[in-house]
Design a protein around this motif. Sequence first.
Motif, PDB file in Angstrom:
ATOM      1  N   MET A   1     -12.544  24.242 -37.718  1.00 16.39           N
ATOM      2  CA  MET A   1     -12.732  22.886 -37.209  1.00 16.39           C
ATOM      3  C   MET A   1     -11.428  22.087 -37.237  1.00 16.39           C
ATOM      4  SD  MET A   1     -16.002  22.727 -36.346  1.00 16.39           S
ATOM      5  CE  MET A   1     -16.819  21.145 -36.558  1.00 16.39           C
TER       6      MET A   1
ATOM      7  N   ALA B   1     -14.358  29.104 -41.037  1.00 16.27           N
ATOM      8  CA  ALA B   1     -15.000  29.968 -40.046  1.00 16.27           C
ATOM      9  C   ALA B   1     -15.504  31.267 -40.666  1.00 16.27           C
ATOM     10  CB  ALA B   1     -14.025  30.272 -38.912  1.00 16.27           C
TER      11      ALA B   1
ATOM     12  N   GLY C   1     -24.399  25.093 -35.641  1.00 18.51           N
ATOM     13  CA  GLY C   1     -23.576  24.303 -36.546  1.00 18.51           C
ATOM     14  C   GLY C   1     -24.173  24.184 -37.927  1.00 18.51           C
TER      15      GLY C   1
ATOM     16  N   ASP D   1     -15.063  18.289 -29.269  1.00 20.54           N
ATOM     17  CA  ASP D   1     -14.394  19.587 -29.481  1.00 20.54           C
ATOM     18  C   ASP D   1     -15.296  20.736 -29.049  1.00 20.54           C
ATOM     19  OD1 ASP D   1     -12.186  18.304 -30.525  1.00 20.54           O
ATOM     20  OD2 ASP D   1     -12.656  18.766 -32.613  1.00 20.54           O
ATOM     21  N   ALA D   2     -16.573  20.672 -29.423  1.00 22.42           N
ATOM     22  CA  ALA D   2     -17.499  21.755 -29.090  1.00 22.42           C
ATOM     23  C   ALA D   2     -17.637  21.916 -27.584  1.00 22.42           C
ATOM     24  CB  ALA D   2     -18.863  21.499 -29.731  1.00 22.42           C
TER      25      ALA D   2
ATOM     26  N   ALA E   1     -21.910  18.203 -34.964  1.00 22.15           N
ATOM     27  CA  ALA E   1     -21.238  18.585 -33.722  1.00 22.15           C
ATOM     28  C   ALA E   1     -22.207  19.264 -32.766  1.00 22.15           C
ATOM     29  CB  ALA E   1     -20.056  19.501 -34.029  1.00 22.15           C
TER      30      ALA E   1
ATOM     31  N   GLY F   1     -20.681  20.827 -38.884  1.00 25.02           N
ATOM     32  CA  GLY F   1     -20.909  21.530 -37.634  1.00 25.02           C
ATOM     33  C   GLY F   1     -22.274  21.238 -37.036  1.00 25.02           C
TER      34      GLY F   1
ATOM     35  N   TYR G   1      -9.595  30.923 -34.331  1.00 21.21           N
ATOM     36  CA  TYR G   1     -10.996  31.294 -34.423  1.00 21.21           C
ATOM     37  C   TYR G   1     -11.172  32.748 -34.818  1.00 21.21           C
ATOM     38  CZ  TYR G   1     -10.430  33.284 -29.654  1.00 21.21           C
ATOM     39  OH  TYR G   1     -10.013  34.003 -28.542  1.00 21.21           O
TER      40      TYR G   1
ATOM     41  N   LEU H   1     -19.987  26.616 -35.633  1.00 22.95           N
ATOM     42  CA  LEU H   1     -19.166  25.536 -36.173  1.00 22.95           C
ATOM     43  C   LEU H   1     -19.449  25.349 -37.664  1.00 22.95           C
ATOM     44  CD1 LEU H   1     -19.890  23.104 -33.219  1.00 22.95           C
ATOM     45  CD2 LEU H   1     -17.946  24.672 -33.444  1.00 22.95           C
ATOM     46  N   HIS H   2     -18.413  25.411 -38.475  1.00 23.69           N
ATOM     47  CA  HIS H   2     -18.579  25.314 -39.933  1.00 23.69           C
ATOM     48  C   HIS H   2     -18.505  23.876 -40.428  1.00 23.69           C
ATOM     49  CE1 HIS H   2     -14.394  24.405 -41.149  1.00 23.69           C
ATOM     50  NE2 HIS H   2     -14.014  25.164 -40.141  1.00 23.69           N
TER      51      HIS H   2
ATOM     52  N   LEU I   1     -16.017  15.626 -33.065  1.00 28.07           N
ATOM     53  CA  LEU I   1     -16.438  17.003 -33.312  1.00 28.07           C
ATOM     54  C   LEU I   1     -17.298  17.519 -32.161  1.00 28.07           C
ATOM     55  CD1 LEU I   1     -17.465  16.729 -37.084  1.00 28.07           C
ATOM     56  CD2 LEU I   1     -15.178  17.010 -36.087  1.00 28.07           C
TER      57      LEU I   1
END
Length: 296
Positions: free
Chosen positions: A61, A39, A101, A83-84, A108, A105, A18, A32-33, A80
Amino acid sequence: MGEITTGSVTANGLDFGYLAAGPADAPLVLLLHGFPDSAHTWRHLLPELATAGFRAVAPFMRGYAPTSVPEDGAYQTGALAADAVALHEALGGGPDAVVIGHDWGAFAAYGAASLAPGRWRRAVAMSVPPISLVTGRFFEYEQLKRSFYMYVFQTPVAEAVLGRAFVEGLWRDWSPPGAGGHAEDVDHVMECLAAPDNVTAALGYYRAMFDASRHSDRYAAEQRAVSSRGDVPVLYLHGSEDGCVGADVVAPGGDLGGVLAALPAGSRAELVPGAGHFLQLDRPANVNDHILGWLN
């Protein structure tokens, strides 16, 4: 305080690389991309968030190097969102955290905010409206032309197609007319997709979108959350010149009422004039002002 640093953290069984800015004990903002991006797309917003008193963290991601490729091959939007939520936990986020996002993203962010509302104070979604709107006008001819790449990605030749020339073409098509200067961002994308496994990972997001058999039952709750309205207020931003998801689809006649109707109470929606799909890079000052105003 606004200096951008690098780091890594393990969350949801993956090692996430990150970019970050701001003090470690400040309220967390997770950025979040999407595709085809990295990123680094948040390089204008990260230091502004830090200066405003936040800890801003932008992970690469799942499947985008230096983040690891998931062994189970799960790329559905529910994964996704999971993950967040896991990143929020791993980074020590509190109930005052914010999730932002763009593109994938955005899905997500919708899912994470709906799934775990106690973790997030507010959310921001950019360039992709709530999934309940991805019907109707999305299947009209002009939008189908814009979405051609999604169908290419379902084919066996997709891995061979997804090279630098193709990525450059998408950036050109999705940006405002006459825009240039995207070489740096394309460089970052190609670094993330340098290995064949990373290319297959990026394509996996689209293949899971079209093929539910690729969905893991492990993320069933998260998958439902992505399409749920939820309770966390959302700021939705869309570029008026978006060449990927047309403003004519999201805001026909400039009207974002359909988007607002699909978002939780207290949400806002804005068109960003002169911005394309990557509005955080096309009009960074405008986008930063919208986001900082929303958070403060």
